[in-house]
Scaffold this active site. Structure first.
Site, PDB file in Angstrom:
ATOM      1  N   TYR A 141      44.292  37.266  51.868  1.00 26.01           N
ATOM      2  CA  TYR A 141      42.944  37.214  52.447  1.00 26.01           C
ATOM      3  C   TYR A 141      42.981  37.238  53.973  1.00 26.01           C
ATOM      4  O   TYR A 141      42.019  37.672  54.605  1.00 26.01           O
ATOM      5  CB  TYR A 141      42.227  35.926  52.024  1.00 26.01           C
ATOM      6  CG  TYR A 141      41.524  35.994  50.693  1.00 26.01           C
ATOM      7  CD1 TYR A 141      42.217  36.363  49.539  1.00 26.01           C
ATOM      8  CD2 TYR A 141      40.180  35.677  50.579  1.00 26.01           C
ATOM      9  CE1 TYR A 141      41.579  36.407  48.318  1.00 26.01           C
ATOM     10  CE2 TYR A 141      39.527  35.716  49.359  1.00 26.01           C
ATOM     11  CZ  TYR A 141      40.233  36.079  48.234  1.00 26.01           C
ATOM     12  OH  TYR A 141      39.586  36.118  47.028  1.00 26.01           O
ATOM     13  N   LYS A 191      54.171  35.878  41.560  1.00 25.56           N
ATOM     14  CA  LYS A 191      54.637  37.178  41.072  1.00 25.56           C
ATOM     15  C   LYS A 191      56.017  37.419  41.692  1.00 25.56           C
ATOM     16  O   LYS A 191      56.279  38.430  42.349  1.00 25.56           O
ATOM     17  CB  LYS A 191      53.609  38.259  41.468  1.00 25.56           C
ATOM     18  CG  LYS A 191      53.847  39.622  40.878  1.00 25.56           C
ATOM     19  CD  LYS A 191      53.595  39.724  39.381  1.00 25.56           C
ATOM     20  CE  LYS A 191      53.987  41.107  38.882  1.00 25.56           C
ATOM     21  NZ  LYS A 191      53.947  41.220  37.400  1.00 25.56           N
ATOM     22  N   ASP A 224      50.601  37.503  35.726  1.00 26.33           N
ATOM     23  CA  ASP A 224      50.087  38.305  34.601  1.00 26.33           C
ATOM     24  C   ASP A 224      50.189  37.504  33.301  1.00 26.33           C
ATOM     25  O   ASP A 224      49.254  37.443  32.495  1.00 26.33           O
ATOM     26  CB  ASP A 224      50.790  39.672  34.510  1.00 26.33           C
ATOM     27  CG  ASP A 224      52.307  39.614  34.654  1.00 26.33           C
ATOM     28  OD1 ASP A 224      52.854  38.524  34.940  1.00 26.33           O
ATOM     29  OD2 ASP A 224      52.971  40.663  34.481  1.00 26.33           O
ATOM     30  N   ASP A 248      41.742  32.758  43.068  1.00 30.28           N
ATOM     31  CA  ASP A 248      40.376  33.283  42.967  1.00 30.28           C
ATOM     32  C   ASP A 248      40.166  33.857  41.565  1.00 30.28           C
ATOM     33  O   ASP A 248      39.186  33.544  40.884  1.00 30.28           O
ATOM     34  CB  ASP A 248      40.174  34.365  44.045  1.00 30.28           C
ATOM     35  CG  ASP A 248      38.783  34.969  43.986  1.00 30.28           C
ATOM     36  OD1 ASP A 248      37.814  34.212  43.848  1.00 30.28           O
ATOM     37  OD2 ASP A 248      38.672  36.220  44.080  1.00 30.28           O
ATOM     38  N   ASP A 252      38.027  32.028  38.045  1.00 28.41           N
ATOM     39  CA  ASP A 252      36.901  32.671  37.339  1.00 28.41           C
ATOM     40  C   ASP A 252      37.244  32.812  35.860  1.00 28.41           C
ATOM     41  O   ASP A 252      36.402  32.594  34.982  1.00 28.41           O
ATOM     42  CB  ASP A 252      36.607  34.070  37.917  1.00 28.41           C
ATOM     43  CG  ASP A 252      35.486  34.064  38.959  1.00 28.41           C
ATOM     44  OD1 ASP A 252      35.400  33.087  39.734  1.00 28.41           O
ATOM     45  OD2 ASP A 252      34.708  35.041  39.017  1.00 28.41           O
TER      46      ASP A 252
HETATM   47  C1  IPM Z   1      35.067  32.538  45.864  1.00 27.48           C
HETATM   48  C2  IPM Z   1      34.575  33.910  46.270  1.00 27.48           C
HETATM   49  C3  IPM Z   1      35.046  34.252  47.669  1.00 27.48           C
HETATM   50  C4  IPM Z   1      36.559  34.369  47.620  1.00 27.48           C
HETATM   51  C5  IPM Z   1      34.441  35.523  48.296  1.00 27.48           C
HETATM   52  C6  IPM Z   1      32.960  35.565  48.219  1.00 27.48           C
HETATM   53  C7  IPM Z   1      34.875  35.658  49.728  1.00 27.48           C
HETATM   54  O1  IPM Z   1      34.949  34.866  45.324  1.00 27.48           O
HETATM   55  O2  IPM Z   1      34.745  31.558  46.554  1.00 27.48           O
HETATM   56  O3  IPM Z   1      35.746  32.423  44.843  1.00 27.48           O
HETATM   57  O4  IPM Z   1      37.097  35.426  47.247  1.00 27.48           O
HETATM   58  O5  IPM Z   1      37.209  33.380  47.957  1.00 27.48           O
HETATM   59 MN    MN Z   2      35.782  34.021  43.521  1.00 27.83          MN
END
Ligand code: IPM
Ligand code: MN
Ligand code: NAD
Length: 363
Positions: A141, A191, A224, A248, A252
């Protein structure tokens, strides 16, 4: 003495979910003697609209001076074609870097009441209680060089995934210390079979473990495989520690174990500052419709009470109020499955009503 919170609602559903979290803080002030005050400021797209900057100077000042920051979400189609530094996401990365919030705690806990809300089988997810610890201010990032450049008559896009020794050491310590307070197991996800940066990451994780935390059980997994194992058998995990990008994605993914991304709170902690935010985004597809799930944000307030404000008892009350509304069968549309459908504000009101009742019973 009062507690000062910088409140940054942001874009899309951000203002809707933050409004419900603030109602909860209001009840805690009124019924439980919490002495919290807050001031709102702009971030993301609204920051850009107000001042041409997704992380405006006033927001920076307020956030640096606050005891804690509460953030909704940023982003939306309106700002997607702006230059990168002006986009809402740059504001979010900007505040994380500015406040030095290197450790992002993303707990994924499956509520019994929501076993049917997940797309996975109940027996696979029942009892899941894991913590993704995501490194938040480095990795691909932030690595240099980066950009879209021209080279030998061809355009190319590039980013750099890099970690310094100190950056891996501090997130390693965070993970091992967290594991000591849980079931004492850390799985480091990387990885290392392909990436040099991951090989280095693993080496440092192993060294910190051997030198300071040999009482904690450490394992390693390629990312993975980890993505697959999270769905196959999520109960094998306690603490997962991983880099910015992998964290990240995996968080999710982990959210769907719990039924909805609208259930996952987070705490982003640095040496001097702390910010609390749901893991989800601004959900442009449902914004302005009063149907977002505010519980991830309410649970982020609970994390704030516990991690920054030393009010674990109040955090437990908020958690209990969330459990109680789920027990009553209240569900925002993202969780729906035949029970009582409620709006974003309806869910917030229900949590507040439970808290008020619990407060009255106490006296
Ligand atoms: C998160 C989001 C952010 C990230 C984006 C919006 C910059 O996806 O907080 O998980 O990738 O960290
Ligand atoms: Mn995110
Ligand atoms: P998203 O998390 O905003 O939405 C993904 C899906 O989940 C959508 O269908 C959305 O409706 C649903 N969802 C998310 N939160 C919900 C909630 N509380 N209740 C019910 N449903 C919910 O991810 P996206 O669509 O990829 O991104 C949208 C925008 O948000 C983009 O601009 C992105 O950059 C931004 N974003 C911001 C953050 C943040 O502020 N921390 C995090 C992720 C994405």
């Amino acid at each position: 003495m009062s507690i000062n919170i910088a409140v940054l609602p942001g874009d899309g559903i951000g203002p809707e979910i933050v409004r419900e979290a603030l109602k909860v803080l209001d009840v805690l002030n009124r019924e439980y003697g919490l002495n919290a005050e807050w001031e709102e400021a702009a971030i993301g797209g609204v920051g850009y609209e107000e001042s041409g900057d997704p992380y405006p100077e006033v927001t920076r000042k307020l956030s640096r001076e606050a005891d804690a920051v509460l953030l909704g979400a940023v982003g939306g189609p309106k700002w997607e074609s702006l230059d990168k530094p002006l986009r809402p996401e740059a504001g979010l990365l900007g505040i994380r870097a500015d406040l030095g919030l290197f450790a992002n705690y993303r707990p994924a806990r499956v509520y019994r009441q929501l076993l049917d809300a997940s797309t996975l089988k109940p027996e696979v997810i029942d009892g899941v209680d894991l913590m993704v610890i995501r490194e938040l201010v480095s990795g691909v990032y932030f690595g240099q060089p980066r950009g879209i450049v021209e080279e030998g008559g061809q355009r190319k896009g590039l980013n750099t995934m890099s970690y310094t020794e100190a950056e891996v050491e501090r997130i390693a310590r965070t993970a091992f210390e967290t594991a000591r307070l849980r079931t004492g197991r850390v799985c480091s996800v990387d990885k290392a079979n392909v990436l040099d940066v991951s090989e280095f990451w693993r080496e440092i994780i192993c060294r910190v473990h051997g030198d300071e935390f040999s009482d904690v059980e450490l394992s390693h997994m390629y990312v993975d495989n980890a993505a697959m194992q999270l769905i196959r058998n999520p109960k094998q995990f306690d603490v997962i520690v991983t880099s910015n990008l992998f964290g990240d994605i995996l968080s999710d993914e982990a959210s769907m174990l719990t039924g909805s991304i609208g259930m996952l709170p987070s705490a982003s902690i640095g040496e001097r500052h702390a910010m609390y935010e749901p893991i989800h985004g601004s959900a442009p597809d449902i914004s302005g419709q009063n149907k977002a799930n505010p519980l991830a944000t309410v649970l982020s307030v609970s994390m704030m009470l516990k991690y920054t404000l030393n009010q674990s008892d109040l955090a437990d009350k908020v958690d209990a109020a969330v459990e109680a509304v789920l027990d009553d069968g209240l569900r925002t549309p993202d969780l729906a499955g035949g029970e009582q459908l409620v709006s974003c504000s309806g869910m917030g009101d229900a949590v507040c009503a439970k808290l008020e009742r619990m407060g009255a019973e106490q006296v």
